[in-house]
Design an enzyme around this catalytic site. Structure first.
Site, mmCIF file in Angstrom:
data_model
loop_
_atom_site.group_PDB
_atom_site.id
_atom_site.type_symbol
_atom_site.label_atom_id
_atom_site.label_comp_id
_atom_site.label_asym_id
_atom_site.label_seq_id
_atom_site.Cartn_x
_atom_site.Cartn_y
_atom_site.Cartn_z
ATOM 1 N N ASP A 42 29.068 28.019 -13.141
ATOM 2 C CA ASP A 42 30.214 28.921 -13.069
ATOM 3 C C ASP A 42 30.668 29.407 -14.435
ATOM 4 O OD1 ASP A 42 30.486 28.944 -10.383
ATOM 5 O OD2 ASP A 42 32.115 27.487 -10.293
ATOM 6 N N LYS A 64 32.302 34.064 -11.141
ATOM 7 C CA LYS A 64 33.095 35.179 -10.598
ATOM 8 C C LYS A 64 34.076 35.586 -11.679
ATOM 9 C CE LYS A 64 33.327 32.626 -6.406
ATOM 10 N NZ LYS A 64 34.280 31.855 -5.682
ATOM 11 N N MET A 177 45.878 29.261 -12.170
ATOM 12 C CA MET A 177 45.752 30.676 -11.787
ATOM 13 C C MET A 177 47.131 31.326 -11.645
ATOM 14 S SD MET A 177 42.635 30.259 -9.038
ATOM 15 C CE MET A 177 43.292 28.799 -8.259
HETATM 16 N N1 SAH Z 1 38.285 23.286 -10.357
HETATM 17 C C1 SAH Z 1 39.007 23.657 -11.558
HETATM 18 C C2 SAH Z 1 40.033 24.739 -11.319
HETATM 19 C C3 SAH Z 1 39.464 26.042 -10.812
HETATM 20 S S1 SAH Z 1 40.667 27.281 -10.664
HETATM 21 C C4 SAH Z 1 39.624 22.393 -12.176
HETATM 22 O O1 SAH Z 1 39.655 21.347 -11.530
HETATM 23 O O2 SAH Z 1 40.054 22.470 -13.331
HETATM 24 C C5 SAH Z 1 40.597 28.040 -12.244
HETATM 25 C C6 SAH Z 1 41.919 27.883 -12.977
HETATM 26 O O3 SAH Z 1 42.017 26.579 -13.546
HETATM 27 C C7 SAH Z 1 42.117 28.821 -14.128
HETATM 28 O O4 SAH Z 1 42.582 30.091 -13.708
HETATM 29 C C8 SAH Z 1 43.157 28.095 -14.945
HETATM 30 O O5 SAH Z 1 44.443 28.218 -14.388
HETATM 31 C C9 SAH Z 1 42.722 26.649 -14.760
HETATM 32 N N2 SAH Z 1 41.846 26.188 -15.834
HETATM 33 C C10 SAH Z 1 40.569 25.786 -15.727
HETATM 34 N N3 SAH Z 1 40.073 25.373 -16.914
HETATM 35 C C11 SAH Z 1 41.086 25.504 -17.798
HETATM 36 C C12 SAH Z 1 41.224 25.235 -19.190
HETATM 37 N N4 SAH Z 1 40.208 24.738 -19.889
HETATM 38 N N5 SAH Z 1 42.407 25.482 -19.785
HETATM 39 C C13 SAH Z 1 43.448 25.978 -19.073
HETATM 40 N N6 SAH Z 1 43.383 26.254 -17.757
HETATM 41 C C14 SAH Z 1 42.217 26.024 -17.126
#
Ligand code: SAH
Length: 258
Positions: A42, A64, A177
């Site tokens: 991803d 995506k 998000m």
């Molecule tokens: N499965 C992922 C989340 C997917 S949704 C998890 O467990 O982290 C994607 C959202 O996660 C992004 O839009 C943001 O809000 C957050 N996100 C993911 N990685 C991030 C990072 N390194 N720093 C800040 N926000 C992050």
């Protein structure tokens, strides 16, 4: 590379890559990558992780990203099953944890409907890992008894009803998000009488591009604009943000004005 189909054992590993820093994957995750025939990865996963996969493994980006050509979930599901049937072990590498807003269960369900065995390897979710790396605990004795992890953007596009409830609780509220919806979210906390509640916004947590903004409900919007914060970012609302080393220093002018 053509493979002898009779010796192919289709299987899928749903693997959480962690929040960004490639060293934050689990040891089990690295071992799974070493046994991959195909890796589907991803946008929020670091490509350095692909080096753990064997040279012969097929590596396919299925991110995506808004604005660019993007894969629909259905296409990813089909690709994953197709690769498993034709090549064997597919590692589906996902940002954070596969089951925290990762649509991981949809992929598990689709693969299972083809009788393909699925293993899940959890990852460090950004929801907990990113605050933790900033030394912001999601719970703290005497300060926060629980934490909520909420999406800022529901499938209908509306702000989640859960944010209204969470804003009226004493919980730490972590919103993924949610950057585009920050003005509406700030309104919700403000209406709940939380103008003085500490807030942190972290962009690209755990990576070299990491940015942190700390403020309060009534100051966070301008600070986020000044710092030009962009996605991926997460929002942390809660008293625990006041434990961040820079909180007192950064907040003082606002406290004095009030
Ligand atoms: N499965 C992922 C989340 C997917 S949704 C998890 O467990 O982290 C994607 C959202 O996660 C992004 O839009 C943001 O809000 C957050 N996100 C993911 N990685 C991030 C990072 N390194 N720093 C800040 N926000 C992050």
């Amino acid at each position: 590379m053509e493979r002898d189909k009779q010796h192919i054992e289709p299987k899928i590993t749903l693997l959480g890559a962690g929040p960004g820093d490639p060293e934050l994957i689990t040891l089990k995750g690295v071992l799974a990558l070493q046994r991959a025939d195909v890796v589907l990865y991803d946008a929020l996963t670091d490509e350095a992780l692909l080096n753990y996969a064997p040279k012969h493994a097929i590596k396919v980006y299925v991110g995506k990203r808004s604005g660019e050509h993007s894969f629909e979930q259905d296409a990813i599901n089909k690709l994953m099953v197709d690769y498993a049937l034709n090549y064997g072990h597919v590692v589906r590498l996902k940002g954070g944890d596969p089951f925290v807003f990762g649509r991981g269960y949809e992929e598990l369900d689709f693969a299972t409907s083809y009788n393909i065995a699925v293993t899940v390897i959890p990852g460090i979710s950004s929801a907990i890992g990113v605050p933790g790396l900033q030394q912001i605990p999601v719970t703290h004795r005497g300060m926060s008894e629980s934490f909520w992890v909420i999406t800022g953007t529901t499938s209908s596009g509306a702000v989640s009803e859960d944010i209204y409830q969470a804003a009226n609780s004493n919980a730490t509220v972590i919103i993924l998000m949610g950057l585009k919806k920050l003005p509406q979210i700030v309104d919700i906390f403000s209406v709940a009488g939380k103008n003085n509640l500490p807030v942190a916004v972290v962009q690209n947590g755990s990576s070299a591009e990491e940015k942190l903004v700390i403020g309060k409900v009534d100051s966070i919007l301008s600070k986020v604009a000044d710092a030009k914060i962009a996605a991926p970012a997460l929002l942390i609302f809660g008293e625990v943000v006041s434990l961040h080393p820079s909180f007192t220093k950064l907040i003082k002018p606002y406290v004095n004005i009030a």
